[in-house]
Write a protein that holds these residues in place. Structure first.
Motif, mmCIF file in Angstrom:
data_model
loop_
_atom_site.group_PDB
_atom_site.id
_atom_site.type_symbol
_atom_site.label_atom_id
_atom_site.label_comp_id
_atom_site.label_asym_id
_atom_site.label_seq_id
_atom_site.Cartn_x
_atom_site.Cartn_y
_atom_site.Cartn_z
ATOM 1 N N ALA A 161 5.160 -30.349 -45.953
ATOM 2 C CA ALA A 161 4.300 -31.305 -45.276
ATOM 3 C C ALA A 161 2.956 -30.649 -44.956
ATOM 4 C CB ALA A 161 4.964 -31.791 -43.989
ATOM 5 N N LEU A 162 1.919 -31.465 -44.882
ATOM 6 C CA LEU A 162 0.570 -30.968 -44.598
ATOM 7 C C LEU A 162 0.071 -31.607 -43.303
ATOM 8 C CD1 LEU A 162 -1.854 -29.296 -45.468
ATOM 9 C CD2 LEU A 162 -2.525 -31.155 -46.992
ATOM 10 N N THR A 163 -0.128 -30.763 -42.290
ATOM 11 C CA THR A 163 -0.560 -31.215 -40.963
ATOM 12 C C THR A 163 -1.915 -30.612 -40.628
ATOM 13 O OG1 THR A 163 1.694 -31.468 -40.135
ATOM 14 C CG2 THR A 163 -0.022 -31.135 -38.485
ATOM 15 N N VAL A 164 -2.778 -31.397 -39.999
ATOM 16 C CA VAL A 164 -4.054 -30.868 -39.515
ATOM 17 C C VAL A 164 -4.165 -31.134 -38.020
ATOM 18 C CG1 VAL A 164 -6.566 -30.990 -39.608
ATOM 19 C CG2 VAL A 164 -5.243 -31.140 -41.718
ATOM 20 N N VAL A 165 -4.383 -30.051 -37.266
ATOM 21 C CA VAL A 165 -4.719 -30.165 -35.847
ATOM 22 C C VAL A 165 -6.241 -30.248 -35.797
ATOM 23 C CG1 VAL A 165 -4.647 -29.054 -33.590
ATOM 24 C CG2 VAL A 165 -2.694 -28.846 -35.146
ATOM 25 N N GLN A 166 -6.760 -31.409 -35.476
ATOM 26 C CA GLN A 166 -8.192 -31.670 -35.543
ATOM 27 C C GLN A 166 -8.797 -31.760 -34.148
ATOM 28 O OE1 GLN A 166 -10.542 -32.176 -38.197
ATOM 29 N NE2 GLN A 166 -11.905 -32.115 -36.412
ATOM 30 N N ALA A 167 -9.751 -30.870 -33.866
ATOM 31 C CA ALA A 167 -10.433 -30.917 -32.571
ATOM 32 C C ALA A 167 -11.193 -32.228 -32.421
ATOM 33 C CB ALA A 167 -11.398 -29.743 -32.444
ATOM 34 N N LEU A 168 -11.228 -32.743 -31.209
ATOM 35 C CA LEU A 168 -11.940 -33.989 -30.953
ATOM 36 C C LEU A 168 -13.421 -33.824 -31.288
ATOM 37 C CD1 LEU A 168 -10.417 -35.071 -27.525
ATOM 38 C CD2 LEU A 168 -9.592 -35.563 -29.839
ATOM 39 N N ALA A 169 -13.972 -34.852 -31.907
ATOM 40 C CA ALA A 169 -15.392 -34.857 -32.256
ATOM 41 C C ALA A 169 -15.976 -36.192 -31.846
ATOM 42 C CB ALA A 169 -15.573 -34.623 -33.755
ATOM 43 N N LYS A 170 -17.297 -36.275 -31.808
ATOM 44 C CA LYS A 170 -17.953 -37.488 -31.353
ATOM 45 C C LYS A 170 -18.103 -38.504 -32.477
ATOM 46 C CE LYS A 170 -21.229 -37.515 -28.419
ATOM 47 N NZ LYS A 170 -22.536 -37.368 -27.743
ATOM 48 N N GLY A 171 -17.812 -39.755 -32.150
ATOM 49 C CA GLY A 171 -18.142 -40.900 -32.983
ATOM 50 C C GLY A 171 -17.853 -40.773 -34.455
ATOM 51 N N GLU A 172 -18.920 -40.853 -35.268
ATOM 52 C CA GLU A 172 -18.779 -40.882 -36.713
ATOM 53 C C GLU A 172 -18.209 -39.583 -37.265
ATOM 54 O OE1 GLU A 172 -22.501 -41.944 -38.393
ATOM 55 O OE2 GLU A 172 -22.430 -44.016 -37.665
ATOM 56 N N ARG A 173 -18.406 -38.471 -36.566
ATOM 57 C CA ARG A 173 -17.847 -37.204 -37.033
ATOM 58 C C ARG A 173 -16.322 -37.275 -37.060
ATOM 59 N NH1 ARG A 173 -21.793 -34.615 -39.653
ATOM 60 N NH2 ARG A 173 -23.658 -34.374 -38.374
ATOM 61 N N ALA A 174 -15.739 -37.829 -36.032
ATOM 62 C CA ALA A 174 -14.279 -37.956 -35.972
ATOM 63 C C ALA A 174 -13.780 -38.924 -37.032
ATOM 64 C CB ALA A 174 -13.851 -38.424 -34.584
ATOM 65 N N ASP A 175 -14.489 -40.051 -37.204
ATOM 66 C CA ASP A 175 -14.092 -41.032 -38.210
ATOM 67 C C ASP A 175 -14.095 -40.408 -39.603
ATOM 68 O OD1 ASP A 175 -13.948 -42.876 -36.167
ATOM 69 O OD2 ASP A 175 -15.878 -43.802 -36.604
ATOM 70 N N LEU A 176 -15.147 -39.647 -39.902
ATOM 71 C CA LEU A 176 -15.251 -39.009 -41.214
ATOM 72 C C LEU A 176 -14.129 -38.004 -41.421
ATOM 73 C CD1 LEU A 176 -16.662 -38.419 -43.874
ATOM 74 C CD2 LEU A 176 -18.215 -36.878 -42.650
ATOM 75 N N ALA A 177 -13.819 -37.210 -40.395
ATOM 76 C CA ALA A 177 -12.757 -36.208 -40.504
ATOM 77 C C ALA A 177 -11.425 -36.864 -40.844
ATOM 78 C CB ALA A 177 -12.648 -35.419 -39.200
ATOM 79 N N VAL A 178 -11.065 -37.911 -40.114
ATOM 80 C CA VAL A 178 -9.781 -38.600 -40.334
ATOM 81 C C VAL A 178 -9.763 -39.276 -41.699
ATOM 82 C CG1 VAL A 178 -8.285 -40.452 -39.509
ATOM 83 C CG2 VAL A 178 -9.370 -38.911 -37.871
ATOM 84 N N GLU A 179 -10.853 -39.924 -42.049
ATOM 85 C CA GLU A 179 -10.937 -40.618 -43.335
ATOM 86 C C GLU A 179 -10.796 -39.640 -44.497
ATOM 87 O OE1 GLU A 179 -14.835 -42.265 -44.972
ATOM 88 O OE2 GLU A 179 -13.848 -44.072 -44.228
ATOM 89 N N LEU A 180 -11.524 -38.543 -44.439
ATOM 90 C CA LEU A 180 -11.510 -37.570 -45.526
ATOM 91 C C LEU A 180 -10.146 -36.910 -45.671
ATOM 92 C CD1 LEU A 180 -13.199 -36.123 -47.669
ATOM 93 C CD2 LEU A 180 -13.890 -34.472 -45.925
ATOM 94 N N MET A 181 -9.555 -36.493 -44.557
ATOM 95 C CA MET A 181 -8.232 -35.860 -44.626
ATOM 96 C C MET A 181 -7.183 -36.811 -45.182
ATOM 97 S SD MET A 181 -7.973 -33.505 -41.198
ATOM 98 C CE MET A 181 -8.416 -34.788 -40.035
#
Length: 249
Positions: A78-98
């Motif tokens: 399984a592939l898991t990412v612990v992603q630090a909270l980011a503001k607005g569009e940065r967070a959206d892009l991170a989740v979308e890309l992953m």
């Protein structure tokens, strides 16, 4: 071209499946699907039905005649990412890309240097927004499984998770000052039989205390390359880099 994909709560083994609500509107008014066109319908947990549109009702309802049903197995490791909270569009892009690059689980992390902080009701709203983003990205990329987005965690909770990791797991902290490369560490750890976890820090970086805490719990600090990526792209880049090594690509 692959079939457009839509999500429903449950996928039957045969017969018909009906798209209503937001999914129905998207199919009818955005995709403009017509009778006879091929579509796929998934439950987000790996079960997918392939079929043809048999009926279009109004502007927000569509019926699919099932021709074939398949169960897409969970990838191992399984592939898991612990992603630090980011503001607005940065967070959206991170989740979308992953999501597009195949992550199975996303854990929001309230890091010491995160500018964005989820407190009280904001934590629920933030996690729900990430889930919506992951679902939409999964649909766009034709994924049978929608990544699980967990509740936000603290640094101490991450350390406990690392220490309690199952045998055959590997936890990697992406850090610009690390001497070991991500690729080299994944190669040397093979075979990885359970889970690969990537920890991605915030825009301000992982604090020295957090890094020390994670490494003491059993994580390995690694670098992607000479360049320093943003928090919104680092997780996706790391997923792409190791996918060939763990049998994803």
């Amino acid at each position: 071209m692959s079939n457009p994909l839509f999500f429903v709560d449950d996928v039957p083994s045969e017969g018909h499946v009906r798209l209503t609500g937001a999914e129905g509107r998207h199919a009818v008014t955005v995709k403009r699907l017509a009778v006879g066109e091929h579509v796929s319908v998934a439950d987000g947990r790996g079960r997918v039905a392939h079929g043809q549109v048999s009926e279009v009702i109004g502007r927000d309802e569509l019926v699919v005649a099932i021709q074939e049903v398949e169960q897409v197995t969970e990838p191992v490791p399984a592939l898991t990412v612990v992603q630090a909270l980011a503001k607005g569009e940065r967070a959206d892009l991170a989740v979308e890309l992953m999501t597009e690059l195949g992550v199975d689980r996303i854990i929001p992390w309230s890091a010491a240097r995160s500018i964005a902080q989820w407190k009280g009701d904001k934590a629920d709203r933030g996690a729900d927004k990430w889930r919506t983003t992951a679902r939409e990205a999964a649909k766009q990329s034709r994924r049978a499984r929608v990544p699980i987005v967990e509740e936000p965690v603290t640094s101490s909770q991450i350390s406990a998770r690392i220490a309690d990791g199952s045998p055959g797991s590997l936890t990697l902290v992406l850090h610009e000052g690390a001497q070991t490369s991500l690729i080299a560490e994944v190669r040397s750890a093979q075979p990885i039989q359970n889970e690969v976890t990537l920890i991605v820090g915030p825009e301000g970086g992982i604090s020295p205390e957090e890094l020390e805490q994670f490494v003491a719990a059993g994580a390995v600090a690694v670098r992607l390359g000479r360049e320093v990526l943003r928090t919104s792209t680092a997780g996706g880049a790391a997923c792409a880099a190791i996918s060939p090594l763990i049998g994803r690509w």
